[in-house]
Design a protein around this motif. Structure first.
Motif: not given
Length: 133
Positions: A8-10, A17, A30, A119-120, A123-124, A127
C-alpha cells in the motif's frame, strides 16, 4: 504454511510510517480490530485474536531494523505464524508499505482481508496523527 503479501502507498514520509508500525505501544491502533496486543515485560508481545468464532493467542518476538525500515515477528509458542513489514520511499512525501504474513495451512481466517485491514488502519493512524492538513 501459506504466505500472504500485500502493499500500500501511504501519503507520509517513510520514516514516519516505519516508526508508527514499529512502535510496540501503537500496534493495537493499526492491527485488525479482532487482534489485541499487550507488551510483555520480557520484550515480547502477547497477541490475542478472535477470528471466525475461533480464539487464540501467541507470544510474539518482534525485531526492528531501522536501517532497512523493516519490522519482523514470529510466534515464540503456539502456531508457527510469522511475518514482516517493510517501508520504503515511494516518491515525494509518500511511502510504500509491504507486508508478508505466513500462517499454518489450517488457518481458517481470511488472512488477505486481515492484512488489508491492517494496512488501511496503519494508513489511517499515520494520517490522523502525523500528516499536516
Amino acid at each position: 504454511m501459506k504466505e500472504y503479501r500485500a502493499a500500500r502507498e501511504v501519503a507520509a514520509l517513510a520514516e514516519v510510517v516505519y516508526n508508527t508500525a514499529g512502535d510496540l505501544d501503537r500496534l493495537r491502533r493499526w492491527l485488525p480490530t479482532d487482534v489485541t496486543t499487550e507488551r510483555q515485560d520480557d520484550g515480547l508481545v502477547l497477541a490475542r485474536w478472535r477470528l471466525d468464532s475461533r480464539e487464540g493467542e501467541a507470544r510474539l518476538a518482534v525485531s526492528r531494523d531501522a536501517e532497512r525500515m523493516r519490522v519482523e515477528w514470529h510466534a515464540e509458542d503456539g502456531p508457527e505464524a510469522r511475518g514482516w513489514l517493510e517501508v520504503g520511499q515511494a516518491g515525494a512525501g509518500a511511502a510504500r508499505v509491504e507486508v508478508g504474513v505466513t500462517v499454518p495451512d489450517d488457518a481458517h481466517a481470511d488472512v488477505d482481508a486481515l492484512v488489508d485491514d491492517a494496512l488501511t488502519n496503519l494508513q489511517r493512524e499515520v494520517g490522523e496523527n502525523f500528516t499536516a492538513s
